[in-house]
Design a protein around this motif. Structure first.
Motif, mmCIF file in Angstrom:
data_model
loop_
_atom_site.group_PDB
_atom_site.id
_atom_site.type_symbol
_atom_site.label_atom_id
_atom_site.label_comp_id
_atom_site.label_asym_id
_atom_site.label_seq_id
_atom_site.Cartn_x
_atom_site.Cartn_y
_atom_site.Cartn_z
ATOM 1 N N LEU A 1 1.099 -9.943 5.628
ATOM 2 C CA LEU A 1 2.070 -10.109 6.711
ATOM 3 C C LEU A 1 3.069 -11.201 6.345
ATOM 4 O O LEU A 1 4.269 -11.102 6.623
ATOM 5 N N GLU A 2 2.597 -12.258 5.696
ATOM 6 C CA GLU A 2 3.494 -13.323 5.239
ATOM 7 C C GLU A 2 4.555 -12.768 4.275
ATOM 8 O O GLU A 2 5.748 -13.076 4.397
ATOM 9 N N THR A 3 4.124 -11.953 3.337
ATOM 10 C CA THR A 3 5.067 -11.352 2.381
ATOM 11 C C THR A 3 6.098 -10.493 3.096
ATOM 12 O O THR A 3 7.291 -10.535 2.789
ATOM 13 N N THR A 4 5.623 -9.698 4.057
ATOM 14 C CA THR A 4 6.524 -8.803 4.779
ATOM 15 C C THR A 4 7.588 -9.587 5.533
ATOM 16 O O THR A 4 8.774 -9.236 5.517
ATOM 17 N N ILE A 5 7.161 -10.651 6.208
ATOM 18 C CA ILE A 5 8.121 -11.466 6.960
ATOM 19 C C ILE A 5 9.130 -12.091 5.995
ATOM 20 O O ILE A 5 10.339 -12.075 6.238
ATOM 21 N N ALA A 6 8.642 -12.609 4.870
ATOM 22 C CA ALA A 6 9.537 -13.292 3.935
ATOM 23 C C ALA A 6 10.599 -12.346 3.371
ATOM 24 O O ALA A 6 11.791 -12.686 3.322
ATOM 25 N N VAL A 7 10.187 -11.174 2.958
ATOM 26 C CA VAL A 7 11.160 -10.266 2.333
ATOM 27 C C VAL A 7 12.094 -9.676 3.393
ATOM 28 O O VAL A 7 13.276 -9.422 3.120
ATOM 29 N N THR A 8 11.601 -9.498 4.624
ATOM 30 C CA THR A 8 12.483 -8.995 5.683
ATOM 31 C C THR A 8 13.543 -10.040 6.032
ATOM 32 O O THR A 8 14.702 -9.711 6.295
ATOM 33 N N LEU B 1 9.641 -8.363 -7.353
ATOM 34 C CA LEU B 1 8.339 -7.679 -7.393
ATOM 35 C C LEU B 1 7.502 -8.227 -6.240
ATOM 36 O O LEU B 1 7.200 -9.420 -6.196
ATOM 37 N N LEU B 2 7.155 -7.361 -5.295
ATOM 38 C CA LEU B 2 6.392 -7.804 -4.125
ATOM 39 C C LEU B 2 4.890 -7.662 -4.374
ATOM 40 O O LEU B 2 4.417 -6.585 -4.753
ATOM 41 N N ALA B 3 4.169 -8.740 -4.145
ATOM 42 C CA ALA B 3 2.713 -8.716 -4.287
ATOM 43 C C ALA B 3 2.095 -7.755 -3.281
ATOM 44 O O ALA B 3 2.656 -7.493 -2.210
ATOM 45 N N HIS B 4 0.919 -7.248 -3.620
ATOM 46 C CA HIS B 4 0.116 -6.419 -2.716
ATOM 47 C C HIS B 4 0.926 -5.246 -2.163
ATOM 48 O O HIS B 4 0.967 -5.009 -0.953
ATOM 49 N N SER B 5 1.593 -4.553 -3.091
ATOM 50 C CA SER B 5 2.376 -3.356 -2.737
ATOM 51 C C SER B 5 3.369 -3.603 -1.607
ATOM 52 O O SER B 5 3.653 -2.696 -0.819
ATOM 53 N N GLY B 6 3.867 -4.816 -1.554
ATOM 54 C CA GLY B 6 4.926 -5.081 -0.575
ATOM 55 C C GLY B 6 4.428 -5.645 0.732
ATOM 56 O O GLY B 6 5.193 -5.694 1.705
ATOM 57 N N GLY B 7 3.178 -6.082 0.769
ATOM 58 C CA GLY B 7 2.637 -6.602 2.025
ATOM 59 C C GLY B 7 2.428 -5.436 2.964
ATOM 60 O O GLY B 7 1.404 -4.743 2.873
#
Lengths: 358, 358
Positions: free
Chosen positions: B209-216, B233-239
């Motif tokens: 969820l942290e990754t998703t928020i950051a890239v959004t 390159l997004l970790a964990h298939s893009g969050g």
């Protein structure tokens, strides 16, 4: 085969009159310059005279709902009270208000027999006994097919063992639990520039992430082992559960603490719960997500929805076809490769069967 | 075609010696009863003598990394410093420590030429000038192919306009940004019973969820309009980004504030950014999620990874085949229907091409 909308909300006049008497979230604020404003999210609770959102007629008017339905070829709507439901009521009032609100919804549906059904609302701030009593009572209302539930439960989330009596009553009464977000995530996760992005971050991410956390807490606390017949319809195609199911299952399988406690074996796998206890709406606005939803729960457990009255077209003309609806119905078509029988099932047939709408 | 692991971490001795000198997170705690303990997450920072986790040899030993690789048929690993990298360094030290750490990684790779490459670490607490200078410098190191970056940026997230110079340097130098979570979500979202579930909630949900928020936030702030060549390159298939892409795009299209500001037109669509600027690793432990990742970014932008040394088997025997690795390689096989050319591309071919590993 009818088209059925299982995700469609209403703020009935009885409910808005309750909100009008309040001054803290949730409340209705009579703006001196901008008419009545509905303030339901903590982030909206500023001192601005245009805080919150205008209460459009589509929020409370059944004739607007029916006209929206006919414009989009929707034959049956399963109404639910909009968030934040009755979570905020003083405990002593919750039981009686819930009875009033649910009876009112049932009467509304009764004015359009066969076209409208509803998910009832539970008095979550009351005692468990009262919540269970209302669960048993709404199961006998003619048009009630389930209950809508936020993620807060009795105040400590849906992994609270004190909810067991409620889960039991819901499972026994064959009422589907429509699990719906409202509280989002703490504002700091969106950073100092969140305001520049309108409502995108809390709506696009906060809502689905809240749902995912809530249902994962249910999974981990053993709700679906204790209540194998409990049926939960997850809003917004499960938040992000279909995408993260593999990671959740793997994290469980690799957790030293759970292993030490003997909690890895004997447990139902996430995949099994998704296939037997979880229904998903098709409110996800795109094909890749919807395909993942189908992959984990099966197209026989997926049901079309609109999220009306939210996400209207940005122009003044609410009478056109809504883009938000079109994005969802197109996703159903394309995710199922246009297969007529499966599309019909998702667009309505599944709901008719699962929610006994005939 | 070689098998390449693009998601594999190391805590080199140089780095652990830095952590050993600290007493606040992140730090290494010499437990009187349980050996050296690594405490990197705020939630781990208790007063328990077994707080954090033991520093297994797999955390810092290159011979363990190589033996893990050969046991799993991995020909090339693209190493990255493990979280929380150098985010926490005093500004005055960050630049020189980063140079030391990156030179050390490059030298390590040089001892196994062709088998090891790495993502460098930037001195994010230093000035932008120093960060850019280190970006330009690492681009010239023989085995460096990108940089690993957390979600905090300069302290205010990746939608901070002060990062523009860094994005520009990264894009110009053709360095891939490996975006990786560390900070998770505020603990209160997991509720009072989170401890009973081990590390499942923060690892299975908090991280993606942290990754998703950051890239959004990057998407919404226009990073990908200003730096069209930037590759992330997004970790964990893009969050959860592949699953939520449709909802994010729809929320933008329906946002009154963005519309008023003229920010809906002219923007690059989420789908377009996913197809042209986002790479995804295949670290998602299941077929449904991986299929969604392929659907949004294309199998030509997906790269196998293991997340080693994390998620080892729970038994004592780390020398067996790791279940966490098997879950990911099986998902690649099944999501691609066993198509040999596509499987080889995801398992290594894409990484060779994208990261210039030959």
């Amino acid at each position: 085969m009818p088209t059925v909308d299982v995700h469609t909300h209403l703020y009935p006049p009885l409910y808005t009159s309750l909100l009008r008497s309040r001054t803290t979230v949730p409340y209705i604020f009579p703006s001196p310059t901008a008419g009545d404003r509905l303030v339901i999210l903590p982030g909206e609770d500023t001192s601005s005279p245009t805080r919150g959102r205008p209460i459009a007629p589509s929020y409370h008017s059944i004739s607007h709902k029916l006209s929206f339905m006919s414009r989009h070829g929707i034959d049956i709507s399963v109404l639910s009270l909009a968030n934040p439901w009755l979570d905020w009521l003083p405990p002593a009032e919750a039981g009686s208000v819930a009875r009033e609100v649910n009876d009112d919804m049932d009467a509304t549906c009764g004015q359009h027999p066969g076209k409208l059904f509803f998910f009832a609302t539970l008095p979550l701030s009351a005692s468990v006994e009262e919540i269970v009593a209302e669960t048993r009572r709404v199961a006998r209302l003619k048009y009630c097919r389930g209950v809508i539930l936020g993620t807060s439960g009795l105040g400590n989330g849906l992994d609270d063992a004190r909810l067991d009596g409620v889960w039991q009553a819901l499972a026994e009464e064959n009422l589907v639990v429509f699990l719906h977000p409202h509280y989002g995530l703490p504002g700091e996760v969106y950073g100092p520039r969140a305001g520049e992005y309108g409502h995108v971050l809390p709506l696009a991410l906060g809502f689905p992430l809240e749902t995912t956390i809530a249902v994962t807490r249910m999974l981990l606390s053993g709700v679906f082992e204790r209540f194998e017949r409990l049926q939960v319809l997850l809003a917004h195609s499960g938040g992000t559960l279909p995408f993260l199911a593999g990671r959740i299952e793997s994290c469980i399988l690799h957790d030293g603490h759970l292993s030490k406690e003997g909690k890895i074996e004997g447990r139902r796998k996430v995949w099994d719960v998704l296939r037997k206890n979880i229904y998903l709406d098709a409110v996800i606005y795109g094909e890749p997500g919807l395909k993942a939803a189908i992959d984990v729960s099966g197209s026989d457990r997926l049901m079309f929805g609109t999220d009306h009255p939210f996400f209207p077209p940005l122009g003044e003309d609410e009478d056109e076809e809504w883009l938000s609806v079109k994005l969802n119905s197109q996703a159903v078509q394309s995710a199922l490769g246009g297969d007529k029988a499966h599309v019909e099932a998702v667009m309505g047939g599944n709901a008719v069967k699962i929610l006994r709408l005939s």
